[in-house]
Scaffold this motif. Structure first.
Motif, PDB file in Angstrom:
ATOM      1  N   ALA A  95       0.828  -1.203   0.000  1.00 37.52           N
ATOM      2  CA  ALA A  95       0.000   0.000   0.000  1.00 37.52           C
ATOM      3  C   ALA A  95       0.863   1.254   0.000  1.00 37.52           C
ATOM      4  CB  ALA A  95      -0.936   0.007   1.195  1.00 37.52           C
ATOM      5  N   PRO A  99      -2.719   6.131  -3.602  1.00 36.97           N
ATOM      6  CA  PRO A  99      -4.115   5.946  -4.020  1.00 36.97           C
ATOM      7  C   PRO A  99      -4.440   6.527  -5.395  1.00 36.97           C
ATOM      8  CG  PRO A  99      -4.016   6.747  -1.771  1.00 36.97           C
ATOM      9  CD  PRO A  99      -2.621   6.761  -2.307  1.00 36.97           C
ATOM     10  N   ASP A 133     -13.562   0.145  -6.097  1.00 41.42           N
ATOM     11  CA  ASP A 133     -12.557   0.722  -5.200  1.00 41.42           C
ATOM     12  C   ASP A 133     -12.668   0.155  -3.795  1.00 41.42           C
ATOM     13  OD1 ASP A 133     -11.554   2.227  -7.254  1.00 41.42           O
ATOM     14  OD2 ASP A 133     -12.736   4.024  -6.741  1.00 41.42           O
ATOM     15  N   GLN A 159      -9.716  -1.957  -1.977  1.00 37.97           N
ATOM     16  CA  GLN A 159      -9.135  -1.520  -0.709  1.00 37.97           C
ATOM     17  C   GLN A 159      -9.251  -2.605   0.346  1.00 37.97           C
ATOM     18  OE1 GLN A 159     -11.145   2.081   0.296  1.00 37.97           O
ATOM     19  NE2 GLN A 159      -9.818   3.368  -0.966  1.00 37.97           N
TER      20      GLN A 159
END
Length: 103
Positions: free
Chosen positions: A17, A22, A46, A50
């Motif tokens: 991540a 993002p 999305d 996530q």
């Protein structure tokens, strides 16, 4: 047991991540899916990316594919055969007990 596999996976997800910001994920998502996606669908895409990452797991108990099918098949066959055995046993309990010999 601080060095478990679960902890390693969580650390790997955190590093992954942090490597991809993002904005980059959103840009790659729009290229993968095309221009025909509504905002409603994009919100779900999305959310699941996530929550589960780019490659969601489809395994159960760490087993996937043919081994999972075999496990389910064995469990179902075991349940069915156990039901058959116990239904016969319930009606004829004395079939398996030794009989007194006739002299």
């Amino acid at each position: 047991m601080s060095g478990t596999a679960v902890g390693d996976l969580q650390e790997l997800r955190r590093r992954k991540a942090s490597e991809r910001p993002p904005q980059e994920v959103a840009a790659s998502g729009s290229m993968d899916q095309g221009e025909g996606i509504s905002d409603y669908e994009r919100e779900y895409i999305d959310y699941f990316r996530q929550k589960y990452g780019d490659n969601p797991r489809s395994d159960f108990l760490g087993i996937d594919g043919m081994p999972l099918f075999c496990l389910i098949y064995i469990v179902i066959a075991g349940v069915v055969l156990s039901i058959l055995y116990f239904s016969v046993y319930a009606r004829h309990r004395h079939v398996f007990t030794p009989q007194a010999s006739l002299k």
